[in-house]
Design a protein around this motif. Structure first.
Motif, short mmCIF file in Angstrom:
data_model
loop_
_atom_site.label_atom_id
_atom_site.label_comp_id
_atom_site.label_asym_id
_atom_site.label_seq_id
_atom_site.Cartn_x
_atom_site.Cartn_y
_atom_site.Cartn_z
N ARG A 329 2.46 -11.18 -0.55
CA ARG A 329 1.71 -9.93 -0.46
C ARG A 329 1.62 -9.23 0.93
NH1 ARG A 329 -3.22 -8.23 -4.54
NH2 ARG A 329 -1.39 -9.18 -5.93
N GLN A 330 1.34 -10.17 1.96
CA GLN A 330 1.13 -9.60 3.18
C GLN A 330 2.36 -8.97 3.73
OE1 GLN A 330 -1.86 -10.31 5.61
NE2 GLN A 330 -0.77 -8.65 6.27
N ALA A 331 3.33 -9.85 3.33
CA ALA A 331 4.91 -9.44 3.91
C ALA A 331 5.18 -7.96 3.19
CB ALA A 331 6.18 -10.41 3.53
N VAL A 332 4.94 -7.88 1.80
CA VAL A 332 5.00 -6.68 1.30
C VAL A 332 4.44 -5.43 1.86
CG1 VAL A 332 4.63 -5.32 -1.02
CG2 VAL A 332 5.77 -7.60 -0.91
N LEU A 333 3.07 -5.60 2.09
CA LEU A 333 2.43 -4.58 2.82
C LEU A 333 2.54 -4.33 4.22
CD1 LEU A 333 -1.14 -5.74 1.60
CD2 LEU A 333 0.42 -4.05 0.44
N ASP A 334 3.14 -5.10 4.92
CA ASP A 334 3.54 -4.92 6.04
C ASP A 334 4.82 -4.09 6.15
OD1 ASP A 334 1.69 -6.28 7.33
OD2 ASP A 334 2.74 -8.07 7.54
N GLY A 335 5.93 -4.20 5.03
CA GLY A 335 7.11 -3.71 4.73
C GLY A 335 6.51 -2.08 4.59
N VAL A 336 5.67 -2.04 3.71
CA VAL A 336 5.35 -0.57 3.47
C VAL A 336 4.66 0.23 4.63
CG1 VAL A 336 3.59 0.65 2.24
CG2 VAL A 336 4.72 -1.24 0.95
N VAL A 337 3.97 -0.25 5.43
CA VAL A 337 3.19 0.31 6.63
C VAL A 337 4.59 0.33 7.53
CG1 VAL A 337 2.16 -0.13 8.82
CG2 VAL A 337 1.30 -0.88 6.62
N ASP A 338 5.58 -0.31 7.70
CA ASP A 338 6.79 -0.45 8.39
C ASP A 338 7.85 0.96 8.08
OD1 ASP A 338 8.51 -1.06 10.73
OD2 ASP A 338 9.93 -1.58 9.05
N ALA A 339 7.58 1.06 6.65
CA ALA A 339 8.59 2.18 5.87
C ALA A 339 7.59 3.59 6.33
CB ALA A 339 8.70 2.05 4.64
N ILE A 340 6.52 3.55 6.47
CA ILE A 340 5.68 4.67 6.93
C ILE A 340 6.01 5.22 8.34
CG2 ILE A 340 3.42 5.78 7.08
CD1 ILE A 340 4.32 5.43 4.17
N ARG A 341 6.19 4.26 9.16
CA ARG A 341 6.31 4.19 10.72
C ARG A 341 7.76 4.85 10.92
NH1 ARG A 341 5.67 -0.47 12.03
NH2 ARG A 341 3.62 -0.50 12.86
N LYS A 342 8.60 4.59 9.93
CA LYS A 342 9.97 4.92 10.12
C LYS A 342 10.18 6.24 9.74
CE LYS A 342 12.19 0.37 9.90
NZ LYS A 342 13.11 -0.61 8.96
N ARG A 343 9.53 6.83 8.57
CA ARG A 343 9.42 7.98 8.04
C ARG A 343 8.12 8.69 7.73
NH1 ARG A 343 11.06 10.61 2.96
NH2 ARG A 343 11.68 8.40 2.28
N PRO A 344 7.26 9.16 8.88
CA PRO A 344 5.87 9.38 8.59
C PRO A 344 6.01 10.86 7.72
CG PRO A 344 6.45 9.79 10.92
CD PRO A 344 7.82 9.28 10.02
N GLU A 345 5.34 11.09 6.88
CA GLU A 345 5.04 12.01 5.94
C GLU A 345 3.77 11.84 5.22
OE1 GLU A 345 8.25 12.55 2.90
OE2 GLU A 345 9.76 12.67 4.62
N ARG A 346 2.98 13.00 5.04
CA ARG A 346 1.44 13.08 4.52
C ARG A 346 1.61 12.38 3.24
NH1 ARG A 346 -2.86 16.03 4.45
NH2 ARG A 346 -4.48 14.75 2.80
N ALA A 347 2.41 12.78 2.05
CA ALA A 347 2.32 12.04 0.86
C ALA A 347 2.64 10.63 0.84
CB ALA A 347 3.52 13.02 0.19
N ARG A 348 3.39 10.14 1.78
CA ARG A 348 3.77 8.94 1.76
C ARG A 348 2.65 7.98 2.47
NH1 ARG A 348 9.13 7.08 2.15
NH2 ARG A 348 8.97 6.07 4.07
N TRP A 349 1.87 8.56 3.51
CA TRP A 349 1.06 8.08 4.24
C TRP A 349 -0.32 7.91 3.06
CZ3 TRP A 349 -3.91 9.76 6.29
CH2 TRP A 349 -4.56 9.11 7.02
N ASP A 350 -0.50 9.08 2.21
CA ASP A 350 -1.53 9.08 1.19
C ASP A 350 -0.98 7.74 0.27
OD1 ASP A 350 -3.10 10.82 2.31
OD2 ASP A 350 -2.04 12.60 1.20
N ALA A 351 0.16 7.61 -0.15
CA ALA A 351 0.35 6.86 -1.09
C ALA A 351 0.28 5.20 -0.57
CB ALA A 351 2.00 7.00 -1.50
N ALA A 352 0.51 5.05 0.74
CA ALA A 352 0.19 3.58 1.16
C ALA A 352 -1.17 3.29 0.93
CB ALA A 352 0.83 3.85 2.59
#
Length: 417
Positions: A329-352
């Protein structure tokens, strides 16, 4: 007058009768049945046999290696041919030269031993190379071709023949030798230990049943694709592990990574996937092929291969299904945060943030602390703070206070010293 009692020889019928009774008793003692029973060692052995890979069983004397092979051959209906490696000469495996009428014109053929001829005639069988660790280096060198190419002299063993060997650790082997690295690298190494319940039940007349794994025919292409992606992806990330010969003599005589052993690993992953084998069985096989360190790293990478795609989670954070295990679960959440870092968008940030709240509600809250802290640092000035942050603030604050308490305790303990 002296007297004596003459020695009377029993009648032959009486002797025969008692031997027959003894034979009946021995037959009753040997009489045993089998039952389906979960046995990780036995399943790993049968899977490697099904994959047509040479297997080497390591275990202390008397642990039951020979008995396991005898039972396996019987269950698979394969004729068992036992060869004690330590009492043979190199020529017994490389072939004995036979000089004909015209050696200059016809050459000198290498005649195979009788046990190899019997295996070829049968077309199938289980070749059991026992006491491998007491075979001298010259015999081990002669066995290289037998194990890898299935050749004894000019004779080639048929595809229906499987090879299994057994060895005792050098510390408990009579005049033992370490296995040479070239020979060791040709085997799947399985540590054979005894299970108290299995031994007790077996002595009572019921042993676990060995059976070849049931492969799902519909999963074969998928299993091959998964195995190739697993091994190739891992070695791409860890190129230093493609070939690593251990420095110590003892470790060189066991499992270690090489292109050959990675090829065996790929085959075993494919078979285990098609058979639906457990993680424990796959762990024994992988670590027994490339060693504990590389094997455990590969198993960890297999876990990550099954993790959900971060983009799929961001598309539906409220309905996301997260792994139960905390590390995954930690690895999944880290992957989600990394995806936001690579493509930072407001809607994606809120979804995270919505996803982090779901993770907190369905699992251990401490898992979200680091991803939440990192995600907060990715906020842009024109992005409003979502309501989800308020729900996570207490968890992050509590974690920080706990960390600070631990730090103060460590400082106080150091001062008291």
């Amino acid at each position: 007058m002296s007297s004596y009692t003459p020695f009377v020889v029993p009648d032959t019928p009486s002797q025969t009768s008692q031997l027959d009774v003894a034979a009946d008793l021995l037959a009753l003692l040997r009489d045993a049945t089998t039952e389906p029973r979960a046995d990780t060692q036995l399943e790993a052995l049968t899977l490697a046999v099904a994959a047509d890979l040479p297997v080497l069983l390591w275990g202390e004397p008397g642990i039951g290696k020979t008995a396991a092979l005898t039972q396996l051959a019987s269950a698979l209906e394969l004729p068992l041919t036992t060869v004690i490696a330590s009492v043979h000469e190199p020529s017994d495996f490389s072939g004995l030269p036979v000089v004909g009428d015209d050696p200059a014109g016809q050459g000198v053929p290498m005649a195979p031993p009788d046990w190899a001829v019997r295996l070829v005639r049968a077309g199938r069988g289980l070749l059991f190379l026992d006491e491998l660790s007491t075979a001298p280096p010259a015999v081990q060198a002669a066995l290289l071709r037998v194990v890898l190419e299935r050749r004894i002299g000019a004779l080639r063993l048929p595809p229906g023949v499987r090879i299994v060997a057994a060895a005792n650790p050098r510390s408990s082997a009579a005049d033992g030798w370490e296995l040479s690295p070239p020979l060791a690298n040709r085997f799947v190494h399985l540590q054979w230990t005894h299970d108290h319940d299995v031994v007790v039940r077996g002595l009572g007349g019921t042993w676990p049943r060995a059976a070849l794994p049931r492969l799902d025919a519909e999963k074969l292409p998928e299993a091959v694709d998964f195995a190739r992606r697993a091994v190739c992806g891992f070695l791409t990330a860890r190129p230093a592990l493609v070939h690593r010969l251990p420095s110590g003599e003892t470790r060189r005589g066991g499992a270690w990574p090489s292109p050959r052993s990675w090829e065996m690993t790929l085959r075993l992953i494919a078979f285990a996937t098609a058979a639906g084998s457990s993680r424990e069985v796959l762990s024994l096989l992988v670590r027994g092929t490339v060693g504990d360190g590389p094997g455990l790293e590969l198993l960890a990478s297999l876990d990550r291969m099954d993790l959900p795609d971060p983009e799929a989670l961001l598309a539906d954070p409220a309905g996301a299904v997260l792994p139960e295990r905390g590390d995954l679960r930690q690895a999944v959440l880290d992957g989600v945060v990394d995806a936001i870092r690579k493509r930072p968008e407001r809607a994606r940030w809120d979804a995270a943030w919505t996803l982090l709240v779901r993770a907190m509600e369905t699992g251990a809250p401490d898992v979200v602390v680091v991803p939440a802290t990192t995600l907060a640092s990715l906020r842009r000035e024109d992005w409003d703070v979502p309501e989800a942050i308020e729900r996570l603030a207490g968890v992050v604050s509590l974690s920080r206070r706990a960390d600070e308490a631990v730090r103060r305790s460590a400082v106080a303990a150091g001062a008291r010293r």
